[in-house]
Scaffold this motif. Structure first.
Motif, PDB file in Angstrom:
ATOM      1  N   ARG A 140       0.856  -1.189   0.000  1.00 52.44           N
ATOM      2  CA  ARG A 140       0.000   0.000   0.000  1.00 52.44           C
ATOM      3  C   ARG A 140       0.887   1.232   0.000  1.00 52.44           C
ATOM      4  O   ARG A 140       1.943   1.258   0.626  1.00 52.44           O
ATOM      5  N   THR A 141       0.434   2.234  -0.719  1.00 52.23           N
ATOM      6  CA  THR A 141       1.185   3.483  -0.787  1.00 52.23           C
ATOM      7  C   THR A 141       1.004   4.269   0.508  1.00 52.23           C
ATOM      8  O   THR A 141      -0.043   4.199   1.162  1.00 52.23           O
ATOM      9  N   ALA A 142       2.020   5.022   0.858  1.00 56.11           N
ATOM     10  CA  ALA A 142       2.006   5.815   2.087  1.00 56.11           C
ATOM     11  C   ALA A 142       2.843   7.071   1.870  1.00 56.11           C
ATOM     12  O   ALA A 142       3.706   7.109   0.986  1.00 56.11           O
ATOM     13  N   PRO A 143       2.606   8.123   2.649  1.00 56.77           N
ATOM     14  CA  PRO A 143       3.419   9.342   2.507  1.00 56.77           C
ATOM     15  C   PRO A 143       4.873   9.083   2.894  1.00 56.77           C
ATOM     16  O   PRO A 143       5.164   8.221   3.741  1.00 56.77           O
ATOM     17  N   ASN A 144       5.754   9.853   2.293  1.00 61.40           N
ATOM     18  CA  ASN A 144       7.155   9.792   2.676  1.00 61.40           C
ATOM     19  C   ASN A 144       7.320  10.244   4.132  1.00 61.40           C
ATOM     20  O   ASN A 144       8.101   9.662   4.890  1.00 61.40           O
ATOM     21  N   ARG A 145       6.587  11.270   4.503  1.00 63.96           N
ATOM     22  CA  ARG A 145       6.552  11.751   5.891  1.00 63.96           C
ATOM     23  C   ARG A 145       5.278  12.554   6.078  1.00 63.96           C
ATOM     24  O   ARG A 145       4.695  13.084   5.130  1.00 63.96           O
ATOM     25  N   GLN A 146       4.824  12.638   7.302  1.00 67.87           N
ATOM     26  CA  GLN A 146       3.623  13.400   7.640  1.00 67.87           C
ATOM     27  C   GLN A 146       3.769  13.966   9.047  1.00 67.87           C
ATOM     28  O   GLN A 146       4.474  13.391   9.882  1.00 67.87           O
ATOM     29  N   ALA A 147       3.120  15.084   9.274  1.00 67.31           N
ATOM     30  CA  ALA A 147       3.253  15.755  10.569  1.00 67.31           C
ATOM     31  C   ALA A 147       1.918  16.379  10.959  1.00 67.31           C
ATOM     32  O   ALA A 147       1.155  16.854  10.101  1.00 67.31           O
ATOM     33  N   THR A 148       1.655  16.324  12.255  1.00 60.79           N
ATOM     34  CA  THR A 148       0.494  17.013  12.820  1.00 60.79           C
ATOM     35  C   THR A 148       0.990  18.283  13.492  1.00 60.79           C
ATOM     36  O   THR A 148       1.779  18.222  14.450  1.00 60.79           O
ATOM     37  N   LEU A 149       0.576  19.433  12.994  1.00 60.06           N
ATOM     38  CA  LEU A 149       1.010  20.731  13.529  1.00 60.06           C
ATOM     39  C   LEU A 149       0.094  21.129  14.677  1.00 60.06           C
ATOM     40  O   LEU A 149      -1.132  21.019  14.576  1.00 60.06           O
ATOM     41  N   ALA A 150       0.692  21.582  15.767  1.00 55.39           N
ATOM     42  CA  ALA A 150      -0.069  21.980  16.953  1.00 55.39           C
ATOM     43  C   ALA A 150       0.281  23.405  17.336  1.00 55.39           C
ATOM     44  O   ALA A 150       1.345  23.930  16.978  1.00 55.39           O
ATOM     45  N   ALA A 151      -0.630  24.032  18.070  1.00 57.53           N
ATOM     46  CA  ALA A 151      -0.404  25.401  18.539  1.00 57.53           C
ATOM     47  C   ALA A 151       0.637  25.397  19.658  1.00 57.53           C
ATOM     48  O   ALA A 151       0.569  24.584  20.582  1.00 57.53           O
ATOM     49  N   GLU A 152       1.618  26.287  19.558  1.00 56.46           N
ATOM     50  CA  GLU A 152       2.653  26.401  20.589  1.00 56.46           C
ATOM     51  C   GLU A 152       2.352  27.534  21.561  1.00 56.46           C
ATOM     52  O   GLU A 152       3.007  27.655  22.598  1.00 56.46           O
ATOM     53  N   VAL A 153       1.357  28.347  21.226  1.00 54.22           N
ATOM     54  CA  VAL A 153       0.870  29.386  22.135  1.00 54.22           C
ATOM     55  C   VAL A 153      -0.653  29.358  22.085  1.00 54.22           C
ATOM     56  O   VAL A 153      -1.237  28.909  21.101  1.00 54.22           O
ATOM     57  N   SER A 154      -1.283  29.802  23.119  1.00 57.39           N
ATOM     58  CA  SER A 154      -2.740  29.864  23.139  1.00 57.39           C
ATOM     59  C   SER A 154      -3.214  31.154  22.489  1.00 57.39           C
ATOM     60  O   SER A 154      -2.493  32.160  22.466  1.00 57.39           O
ATOM     61  N   GLY A 155      -4.420  31.092  21.947  1.00 57.94           N
ATOM     62  CA  GLY A 155      -4.965  32.292  21.324  1.00 57.94           C
ATOM     63  C   GLY A 155      -6.102  31.959  20.370  1.00 57.94           C
ATOM     64  O   GLY A 155      -6.470  30.789  20.175  1.00 57.94           O
TER      65      GLY A 155
END
Length: 382
Positions: A83-98
């Motif tokens: 099965r094909t898959a991404p070379n890499r993947q990332a979940t971006l999260a907030a580093e400050v509140s707002g």
């Protein structure tokens, strides 16, 4: 006048005479004259000749169809499902509140490394930065004054150290204010596709809340599993023929092979990468892999030409010198929809293609070769 009959007075004499006559007749049949033997010998000889003729009649030889095959170099491959898959993947999260102030890119769009994706509200962070800058300026002046007084002997070492610590603290506060202000913008960590957004404009996020997912599909990675029987034939940098579910065919390179088998399946995960510069191939689809293991000389024939020997071994029945049948065990090198490639055969080799089920190893047969038939047809046409 009365006639005296001796048999009437003595009847046993008649019985004795009858027995003597019968015994003489029986004894006369035991002897055979030479003429009798001569008269009986022709019939006996004829019967013996017929028996010998029947015993010496030869069984007709079987006629089989024979074709000659030449070996060819065939690439032996290992077929795998992946099965094909991404070379890499990332979940971006907030580093400050707002609060989410602006979405700078829509999901599904291509993005570049360092490109701004989401803008959070800055709130009072710019003022906090200016405050930190002013405080640092004051702490810097205090430290310089303490150094001057220390050189003239008007201030002790402890006071100088206190001003130095205050200066370091002011620098840290300034840097923290700068980072908080920078983190109000979320950037792409690498080139890829903005796969999803977990927020909308006006949402409030805290530190660590997921904001977006980004995937890199160039190269595209195909994940598969190799059995323990074939893992020693698989190595990094090995070429692989790839066929995607869209019927697109390309070539890939094996970039990873696990060194420890999975405890559940007892197989070894591998990864094959293919070029996908425009990212038109997607992840999560089926793919077929063929890894090149070795190149071997083999002949190609249909499964109907195969035969079994008396021990049940799979092979082919060939014709050798003096038109005798010879069974050759074979090894299957490659299987294709229209036939199989067989290794471990002589080159060239004459194979019985029709009638192999009616002859055994060592039998003498009458081979009907394809070339012989063609020559006969040519003579008939002339």
């Amino acid at each position: 006048m009365t006639i005296n009959n001796p048999f009437s007075r003595k009847p046993w004499i008649l019985s004795v005479i009858i027995l003597v006559v019968i015994a003489a007749w029986l004894l006369s049949g035991l002897g055979t004259t030479p003429s009798d033997e001569a008269s009986q010998s022709p019939s006996t000889d004829n019967q013996n000749n017929r028996t010998q003729t029947a015993s010496t009649t030869e069984i007709p030889l079987a006629t089989v169809k024979v074709s000659q095959f030449q070996t060819q170099a065939v690439a032996r491959t290992l077929s795998l499902y992946g099965r094909t898959a991404p070379n890499r993947q990332a979940t971006l999260a907030a580093e400050v509140s707002g609060t989410i102030e602006k979405l700078l890119v829509k999901k599904g769009h291509n993005v570049k490394a360092g490109q701004a994706l989401v803008q959070l509200s800055k709130a009072d962070r710019e003022l906090q930065l200016k405050r930190a800058q002013a405080l640092l300026k004051v702490r810097n002046q205090e430290y310089k004054a303490a150094q001057s007084l220390r050189k003239r002997g008007l201030q002790g070492e402890v006071a100088l150290s206190q001003t130095e610590a205050a200066l370091v603290e002011a620098k840290a506060a300034l840097r923290s204010a700068q980072i908080d202000l920078e983190n109000t913008v979320i950037y792409a960590p690498f080139d890829g596709i903005l796969e999803s957004l977990h927020i909308e404009k006006g949402d409030y996020v805290g530190i660590g809340d997921p904001v977006a997912n980004i995937v890199d599909l160039d190269p595209l990675v195909i994940s598969a599993d190799v059995s323990e029987r074939h893992v020693n034939h698989v190595f990094k940098g090995q070429k692989a023929a790839v066929q995607l579910v869209s019927d697109h065919q390309t070539e890939g390179t094996l970039r990873y092979r696990a060194s420890v088998a999975s405890a559940n399946t007892n197989t070894y995960p591998i990864e094959v990468e293919i070029s996908n510069p425009d990212m038109r191939f997607t992840a999560g689809t089926s793919a077929n892999l063929e890894l090149l293991l070795e190149t071997k000389d083999a002949i190609k024939m249909t499964p109907s030409m195969l035969a079994l020997d008396e021990a049940g071994n799979l092979g082919i029945k060939t014709i050798v010198d003096n038109d005798k049948v010879k069974f050759i065990p074979i090894a299957v090198v490659k299987v294709e929809p229209d036939g199989v490639w067989l290794g471990d055969t002589p080159n060239p080799v004459e194979v019985i293609t029709v009638g192999q089920g009616f002859v055994r190893d060592g039998d003498t047969v009458i081979p009907a070769r394809e070339q012989d038939k063609a020559d006969s047809d040519n003579e008939d046409s002339q």
